[in-house]
Enzyme design. Sequence first.
Site, mmCIF file in Angstrom:
data_model
loop_
_atom_site.group_PDB
_atom_site.id
_atom_site.type_symbol
_atom_site.label_atom_id
_atom_site.label_comp_id
_atom_site.label_asym_id
_atom_site.label_seq_id
_atom_site.Cartn_x
_atom_site.Cartn_y
_atom_site.Cartn_z
ATOM 1 N N HIS A 1 0.814 -1.221 0.000
ATOM 2 C CA HIS A 1 0.000 0.000 0.000
ATOM 3 C C HIS A 1 0.847 1.271 0.000
ATOM 4 C CE1 HIS A 1 0.459 -0.294 4.504
ATOM 5 N NE2 HIS A 1 0.468 1.033 4.390
ATOM 6 N N ASP B 1 0.325 -7.659 1.388
ATOM 7 C CA ASP B 1 0.703 -6.266 1.594
ATOM 8 C C ASP B 1 2.222 -6.112 1.626
ATOM 9 O OD1 ASP B 1 0.269 -3.546 1.857
ATOM 10 O OD2 ASP B 1 0.323 -3.619 4.040
ATOM 11 N N SER C 1 4.822 2.535 7.915
ATOM 12 C CA SER C 1 4.488 1.367 7.111
ATOM 13 C C SER C 1 5.669 0.961 6.237
ATOM 14 C CB SER C 1 3.280 1.654 6.217
ATOM 15 O OG SER C 1 2.121 1.823 6.993
#
Length: 382
Positions: free
Chosen positions: A118, A148, A228
Amino acid sequence: MSLQRFIQDWAAPTGIGLAVAALLLFVFPQLRNGAPSPQAGEWQGPVSYASAVSLAGPAVVNIYTRKAVPQRQHPLFNDPLFQRLFNSMNLPQRERMQSNLGSGVIVSDDGYILTNHHVVDEADAIVVLLADGREAQAQLVGSDADFDLAVLKIELPSLTSIEVGEPEKAQVGDVVLAIGNPFGVGQTVTQGIISATGERNLNLAATGAGGYLQNFLQTDAAVNPGNSGGALVDAHGRLLGINTSILNQSGYSGGISFAIPANIAFKVMQDIIEYGRVVPGWLGIEAQAVTPQLARNYNLASTNGVLITAIYNQGPAHHAGLKPGDVITHIDGLPINDGRRGVATMATLRPGDTISITFIRDGVVDTVEATVSERPNTQRRS
């Protein structure tokens, strides 16, 4: 001064003091060596984690992405009363550039970087900023939305890759550090502990963490937007996982965050590099965790292992001679303590691997070998 006066004024008080000191040392032996020493086997944590950060920090990078986003020019477009009308009209559009930020981890000296899907999804340009100040355009090797995870490649000399730890041995209570680029302020380190391991009863698809993998490392280390794709490392600076999601609708750290274990992330990376996509290993079974009720029904001594509920025709398990009702307790000698460990172990298998499977059938322990394959279109054997 007479001898009697000397004894009365000096020797007697000194003797009394020594006697009291000896009595205190006898009653409180911990006073003999100053501060109390740790008990045998008691672990003493470090005063500082600076050495761990200096080892892992150079391998963690900041990632900046840009992508073109269509933008309508009509000033009333954002008004909900007019959106339906405007959506039905062919209004002129122009593009605006949207930027995103995240983190990544250099995992090889030749420039491969692991980050989240993402973070780089639909990006037109990806720029990587190293801890030493160098910058590079990154090539997207491939990514997988379900896990992911994404793999990037940069071409720079003298790169520092991270040392990999053993996430499968991580325990609740272990100290961990999260290294990343929260809010774009630059490399930042937060500290916490492993809060939970194994499969979590969660649906993280809406957060961008994907829907396939549910075997996360859960931590209370602060993970915020921009973290992230960054590194979750142990107290020695070794990589345990790739930070991927937080359980907080506000988007800010609420004390519960998740990381993809490094062993699973590396398997995904190898698949992407070699095949251009993730190729999950397949044994051709359906299984469930052994509950106390199932343990009683099958006369099992514990709830360790997974119960095979179905076998696929001509699959690896079928060829190995496994049957529904068998309880798998070990794969390649590693204990399958519950269904969570089974999911984690299967996620690291690759087609073509030959593994040993220890199982229980009618109270008898046996071991067989099976060759992992890629899942075909086949019928299940009941």
